[in-house]
Every structure is written in structure tokens, then in C-alpha cells.
Scaffold this active site. Structure first.
Site, PDB file in Angstrom:
ATOM      1  N   LYS A  91       1.875  -3.158   8.495  1.00 24.55           N
ATOM      2  CA  LYS A  91       3.152  -2.231   9.193  1.00 24.55           C
ATOM      3  C   LYS A  91       4.113  -3.474   9.360  1.00 24.55           C
ATOM      4  CE  LYS A  91       4.631   2.330   9.853  1.00 24.55           C
ATOM      5  NZ  LYS A  91       3.442   3.228  10.814  1.00 24.55           N
TER       6      LYS A  91
ATOM      7  N   VAL B  15       3.766  -0.720   4.231  1.00 26.11           N
ATOM      8  CA  VAL B  15       1.725  -1.333   4.446  1.00 26.11           C
ATOM      9  C   VAL B  15       2.074  -1.292   3.641  1.00 26.11           C
ATOM     10  CG1 VAL B  15       0.025  -0.418   5.120  1.00 26.11           C
ATOM     11  CG2 VAL B  15       1.870   0.776   6.419  1.00 26.11           C
TER      12      VAL B  15
ATOM     13  N   LEU C 298       0.802  -1.142   0.148  1.00 24.53           N
ATOM     14  CA  LEU C 298      -0.368  -0.003  -0.446  1.00 24.53           C
ATOM     15  C   LEU C 298       0.557   1.125   0.275  1.00 24.53           C
ATOM     16  CD1 LEU C 298      -2.674  -1.224   2.706  1.00 24.53           C
ATOM     17  CD2 LEU C 298      -2.675  -0.770   0.642  1.00 24.53           C
TER      18      LEU C 298
ATOM     19  N   GLY D 297       9.045   1.567   8.176  1.00 27.34           N
ATOM     20  CA  GLY D 297       8.717   0.194   7.167  1.00 27.34           C
ATOM     21  C   GLY D 297       7.367   0.201   6.307  1.00 27.34           C
TER      22      GLY D 297
ATOM     23  N   GLY E  88       6.889   3.923   4.500  1.00 29.89           N
ATOM     24  CA  GLY E  88       7.069   5.275   4.856  1.00 29.89           C
ATOM     25  C   GLY E  88       8.640   5.138   5.690  1.00 29.89           C
TER      26      GLY E  88
ATOM     27  N   ASP F  74       3.602  13.748  14.968  1.00 31.96           N
ATOM     28  CA  ASP F  74       3.155  14.298  13.618  1.00 31.96           C
ATOM     29  C   ASP F  74       1.845  14.150  12.925  1.00 31.96           C
ATOM     30  OD1 ASP F  74       4.871  14.079  11.071  1.00 31.96           O
ATOM     31  OD2 ASP F  74       5.047  11.031  11.233  1.00 31.96           O
TER      32      ASP F  74
HETATM   33  N1  LIG Z   1      -3.940   0.955   7.630  1.00 33.99           N
HETATM   34  C1  LIG Z   1      -4.508   1.656   6.609  1.00 33.99           C
HETATM   35  N2  LIG Z   1      -4.918   1.167   5.602  1.00 33.99           N
HETATM   36  C2  LIG Z   1      -5.085   1.818   3.855  1.00 33.99           C
HETATM   37  N3  LIG Z   1      -3.629   2.013   4.172  1.00 33.99           N
HETATM   38  C3  LIG Z   1      -2.687   2.525   4.995  1.00 33.99           C
HETATM   39  C4  LIG Z   1      -2.831   2.135   6.711  1.00 33.99           C
HETATM   40  N4  LIG Z   1      -1.820   2.472   7.009  1.00 33.99           N
HETATM   41  C5  LIG Z   1      -1.162   3.174   5.955  1.00 33.99           C
HETATM   42  N5  LIG Z   1      -1.648   3.229   5.189  1.00 33.99           N
HETATM   43  C6  LIG Z   1      -1.139   3.820   4.332  1.00 33.99           C
HETATM   44  O1  LIG Z   1       0.292   2.589   3.564  1.00 33.99           O
HETATM   45  C7  LIG Z   1       1.054   4.452   3.538  1.00 33.99           C
HETATM   46  C8  LIG Z   1       2.598   4.554   4.327  1.00 33.99           C
HETATM   47  O2  LIG Z   1       2.401   4.656   5.539  1.00 33.99           O
HETATM   48  P1  LIG Z   1       2.786   4.918   6.786  1.00 33.99           P
HETATM   49  O3  LIG Z   1       2.481   4.986   7.487  1.00 33.99           O
HETATM   50  O4  LIG Z   1       4.252   3.560   6.857  1.00 33.99           O
HETATM   51  O5  LIG Z   1       3.812   5.990   6.107  1.00 33.99           O
HETATM   52  P2  LIG Z   1       3.868   7.238   6.006  1.00 33.99           P
HETATM   53  O6  LIG Z   1       3.128   7.964   6.841  1.00 33.99           O
HETATM   54  O7  LIG Z   1       3.175   7.393   4.341  1.00 33.99           O
HETATM   55  O8  LIG Z   1       5.074   7.815   6.618  1.00 33.99           O
HETATM   56  P3  LIG Z   1       5.259   8.510   7.602  1.00 33.99           P
HETATM   57  O9  LIG Z   1       5.740   6.922   8.288  1.00 33.99           O
HETATM   58  O10 LIG Z   1       7.401   8.706   7.564  1.00 33.99           O
HETATM   59  O11 LIG Z   1       5.404   9.155   8.097  1.00 33.99           O
HETATM   60  C9  LIG Z   1       0.472   5.196   3.463  1.00 33.99           C
HETATM   61  O12 LIG Z   1       0.444   5.779   2.053  1.00 33.99           O
HETATM   62  C10 LIG Z   1      -0.807   5.103   4.283  1.00 33.99           C
HETATM   63  O13 LIG Z   1      -1.764   6.098   3.543  1.00 33.99           O
END
Ligand SMILES: Nc1ncnc2c1ncn2[C@@H]1O[C@H](COP(=O)(O)OP(=O)(O)OP(=O)(O)O)[C@@H](O)[C@H]1O
Length: 490
Positions: A234, A215, A207, A213, A210, A326
Site C-alpha cells: 500500500k 495497493v 491491485l 493510497g 482506496g 470501518d
Molecule cells: N494484502 C492484499 N492482498 C491483495 N489485495 C489487496 C491487499 N490489500 C488491499 N488489496 C486490494 O487493494 C484494493 C485497495 O485496497 P485499500 O485497502 O487501499 O482500499 P479500500 O479498502 O478499497 O478502500 P478504503 O481504504 O477507502 O476503505 C482493494 O481492492 C483490495 O482488495
């Protein structure tokens, strides 16, 4: 009870034996000519007389952290043959007392009464160790399960076994103490339903990723008899992850586990018995608020409700003394009803004393959203979260553009410009007056003059178009669960 003279004697012969590392959970086959049998207990008594030889041998064999001399000095090590340990033929991951990677803090929370114990994994320096955590006389002991250098036997106090399962099983079934002071293993702390196995998770697709890790969209098999469901997982990946990164990841998971609110991401569990560690969450197919703002062209009512939902989630976090650190549209997800769910607790901290948290952290920092006092003194408070919420209001009313997107300044120059109040965010003319006033209250340079999230929620609740909370009644909930049952099984 069966023992094998040859097996027990190996401790003494070890220096001349080739190195052999049996895989976890494999029983050792008895060898020919093992006629003379002697229990490990008898051997312990007998060997006490040969203290000097064994002390030298043990000192040579010790690996990792050296045991405390007061407890183990001069105590002979005795190898327990597999047949005598009384274990079942399972891997450590299958054992109900094994909790996988767990911090000392988490283990201490899990142990509540005398004699309770659990086994966990932890990193010491670059190496990974098993730890036996046990509660004794209202104190928690964390005993390193050591390994002999050549034969790779696991030991804690006197007895050495080929696997950790054997070692624990032997101490339980033979009522053997694990320390010189006589601490016994009485009752194990079972895994909670929150602790998942890696085998329950099947990857479907990525998906996004970040800082900590990647997702994935996955299937989660709930149990052998229940259906599976789609979840977002994640995963902490990468070979260059430091112990610090792992602890942070587990801290994030632990924090998320304690949260339950309609505007905070729902977590099903964590798989931490081995790597990669996984946080299993509700899957939100509507993706992030950032995408809804940049690609979705939301209405004014939608924008108002996005900010109202986010403020309610953040009010809840602050009530639990959690500073998110954040807050940004990319860290808010939208559920099927386009309700905002606060997500990404990778940088969150608990501020128990309500004094703020001082942390000079390296790595990527969300400078464009951070409060001036945080950029100056690295102090994070609830008020600094409110300032970042103001930056998110800017994103909401500027089609998801990041704060200061049109500013040429970067890095330290940008940081200095923000702290010296040389540049500031202007929310734009399209923003309704009521929201412009709220924005000003959130972006005040003086943290003491900013609104709290409780005040923001109160302020927004009276705005026209705010979505009323629909709380399902008892019968509505019942009807829904019956519907789900029929959908799943019939
Ligand atoms: N529970 C979820 N359902 C659907 N999509 C998700 C979910 N959690 C995360 N994502 C998607 O996965 C991607 C990565 O999420 P993650 O939280 O690891 O990183 P981030 O928020 O983009 O960056 P960082 O952790 O560096 O702030 C994002 O595009 C987010 O929209």
C-alpha cells in the site's frame, strides 16, 4: 586529522559567498592553498572571542524553527570540514541510525536507555526536517537539525556540517555534546527488521486504490542472499497529501505492526525513509470478501465461516483495545484457504481507557455501516464496531450488496433517517434463523444491549459447519520449512 583554514573561515565570509547546496553524502574536495590547518575544536575556542560577530551571523542564518534561546544564544557556529567529520561516504538512508519518517511517539518507544539516539524525518508545517531524538536522564529530547540559510549547512548546537551524516558522525567520533547541557550520543538505536528500504520493493501491477493510497502487487527482496516473495504494497501517494494524512498513514502502519492473528492481515514491514511511504503486507490472491460475495456465489457454510473468521479477528482487535471503525466486506481479504483476514486499518483507533473515542472527522465516512450513536455524537466504541459487523452480516446474506442499497436517501438525510430509527436494515428471508437472531443482537439501537465479539464467537462456534482450526504440530511446521528450503534453493 586534517582541517582546512579556508573551509572553517567560510562561516565568517558567508554573506559574500554564492549559495551552494551539496548533495547528501558527497565529500567536499579540499581546495588549493589550504595549507594552514586548524581543527574545528580549536576554531570553536578561538571563535568564542568573536561572539558578537557570529551571533549576528547565526541569527541571520537560522531557518525553520528557531532554537531555544537559553540553549544556543551567543554560541558560535563552527563549520566542520568533511575530512574531519570522519564519516563514511554513504547517504543518510544507508545509515543504521536513520529511521526515516517517524512520529515523536514512535521515537520515544524506540529509545530505552541513556545516550541512545536515532535520526528521523518529520514535517513541521509545510517543510520536512531531520530530528535527532536522544534519551538523556530518563527524558527524551527531540532536537531539530537546523540549516543555515545561505550555505545550507546542517547544525544542532555548535558544529555545522554539509550533510546530516557528517554532523552525526562528527559528534560521535569526537565525543561532542549536542546540547549546552552536555548530552552525548552514546549508542544508536538500529533500524528494526520491520523497517524496509524502498529498493527492496519492485512493482508488478496495481491491485486497486482506496482513500489513502494505491495497493500494488510487488516483489519484496528479503536480503541479498534470500529469495524474493510476492507481497501487496500500500503506497501513500499524491502531492497534496497533508502532514495529517502522512501521520495517519504511519499510524496505520504502526498499528498493523503490533498485530499477529490468523484472521488479521499480516504485515512484513514499512518503508518510510522517503516518500512514497509503503506498507508491505502479505498478498492475498483471493481478493476481497466483497468480490467473493458479489461474484463467487459462496455456500451457506462458506458464509458462516466468513462471519466466524471475521468475528475472531475483531475479537482479537478489541482485546488489544483497537476499534476498527470501518468494518465492511470490502475491508476483509481472503487468504489461499478462503479464510477471512481483517484489513484496512486506515480509520482504526486505540481506545486505551475503554471509554470510546470521540472524533468529529471530515472526509468520507462509511455512513451506511455506522452505528446511530456514532452518527449522532461521533463516538466510536467497541459496540459501534459490533453494529457495523451487523451491516457486514447484511452484505454476506445479500450477495455483497451495500447496506441500504435500495434506499433513495443520501448524505445527511440518510444519516438522520438512521439515527431517528426511521429506516433499518432487514437481513432477508434467505438468512438462517440462528444468523437472524445474531443479526438482531448486533443491530440493537442500545449499544449496551449488543453482543460483544467474544459472545459472537462463542455463539457461532457451536453452529454446524464451522471450520475447525487446524493448528500445525511442531513436526508439521518443520516439514513445511524444509520443503520451502528445497523449493527456494535447490
Ligand atoms: N494484502 C492484499 N492482498 C491483495 N489485495 C489487496 C491487499 N490489500 C488491499 N488489496 C486490494 O487493494 C484494493 C485497495 O485496497 P485499500 O485497502 O487501499 O482500499 P479500500 O479498502 O478499497 O478502500 P478504503 O481504504 O477507502 O476503505 C482493494 O481492492 C483490495 O482488495
Amino acid at each position: 586529522m586534517e582541517t582546512h583554514k579556508k573551509d572553517s573561515d567560510k562561516i565568517l565570509e558567508e554573506k559574500t559567498q554564492p549559495d551552494h547546496m551539496p548533495s547528501e553524502g558527497k565529500p567536499i574536495a579540499p581546495k588549493k592553498g589550504d595549507e594552514k590547518k586548524e581543527s574545528a575544536e580549536e576554531k570553536a575556542k578561538k571563535l568564542a572571542g568573536q561572539r558578537s560577530v557570529l551571533t549576528v551571523l547565526k541569527a541571520e542564518e537560522n531557518t525553520g524553527k528557531k532554537p531555544t534561546p537559553a540553549k544556543t544564544k551567543g554560541t558560535p557556529l563552527v563549520q566542520v570540514p568533511c575530512a574531519e567529520s570522519g564519516r563514511l561516504n554513504r547517504t543518510i538512508e544507508d545509515e543504521p541510525y536513520y529511521h526515516g519518517f517517524m512520529t515523536t511517539e514512535q521515537a520515544e518507544k524506540a529509545l530505552t536507555s541513556n545516550g541512545e539516539f536515532l535520526v528521523r524525518k518529520t514535517d513541521v508545517g509545510q517543510a520536512i526536517y531531520f530530528i535527532l531524538s536522544v534519551r538523556e536522564k530518563k527524558k527524551n529530547l527531540h532536537l531539530l537539525i537546523k540549516r543555515t540559510a545561505k550555505r545550507r549547512l546542517y547544525w544542532i548546537h555548535i558544529f555545522a556540517c554539509r550533510t546530516v551524516n557528517d554532523l552525526i558522525q562528527y559528534h560521535i567520533s569526537h565525543n561532542k555534546p549536542v546540547t549546552e547541557t552536555g548530552v552525548l550520543l552514546v549508542r544508536f538505536v538500529p533500524k528494526t527488521k520491520w523497517q524496509l528500504n524502498h529498493e527492496q520493493v519492485i512493482r508488478i501491477k496495481e491491485l486497486g486504490s482506496g482513500q489513502f493510497g494505491t495497493v500494488y502487487l510487488c516483489w519484496l527482496q528479503l536480503s541479498a542472499y534470500k529469495s524474493r516473495r510476492q507481497v501487496a504494497v500500500k503506497m501513500l501517494q499524491g502531492h497534496n497529501m497533508t502532514t495529517d494524512d502522512k501521520v495517519k498513514f504511519l499510524r496505520e502502519a504502526n498499528l498493523m505492526q503490533s498485530l499477529k492473528h490468523p484472521n488479521v492481515v499480516k504485515i512484513f514491514g514499512i518503508a518510510a525513509s522517503r516518500e512514497p511511504f509503503m506498507i508491505v503486507m502479505e498478498y492475498y490472491p483471493n481478493d476481497s470478501l466483497e468480490n467473493a460475495l458479489t461474484k463467487g456465489n459462496p455456500s451457506e457454510i462458506d458464509k458462516l465461516n466468513f462471519l466466524f473468521d471475521a468475528a475472531k479477528g475483531l475479537q482479537y482487535l478489541h482485546e488489544k483495545s483497537i476499534i476498527h471503525r470501518d468494518i465492511a466486506a470490502r475491508n476483509c481479504l481472503l487468504d489461499a484457504d478462503r479464510r477471512v483476514m481483517i484489513s484496512d486499518f486506515g480509520l482504526s483507533v486505540v481506545d486505551r481507557c475503554n471509554n470510546g473515542v470521540r472524533e468529529r472527522k471530515g472526509g468520507r465516512l462509511p455512513v451506511r455501516s455506522m452505528a446511530p450513536e456514532t452518527l449522532k455524537k461521533f463516538t466510536y466504541t467497541k459496540a459501534s464496531d459490533v453494529y457495523s459487523y451487523g451491516a457486514m452480516m447484511y452484505e454476506v446474506y445479500n450477495q455483497g450488496r451495500e447496506p441500504f442499497y435500495n434506499c433513495q436517501l443520501q448524505g445527511n438525510v440518510l444519516r438522520r433517517a438512521i439515527t431517528n430509527n426511521k429506516i433499518s436494515l432487514k437481513i432477508g428471508n434467505d438468512c438462517p434463523d440462528a444468523m437472524r437472531i445474531l443479526f438482531k443482537h448486533c443491530r440493537n439501537m442500545d449499544p449496551t444491549k449488543r453482543f460483544t465479539f467474544a459472545e459472537i464467537v462463542e455463539y457461532l462456534a457451536t453452529e454446524d459447519g464451522i471450520r475447525e482450526e487446524i493448528i500445525p504440530t511442531y513436526w508439521e511446521k518443520k516439514r513445511k520449512s524444509v520443503k520451502t528450503f528445497f523449493k527456494t534453493y535447490i
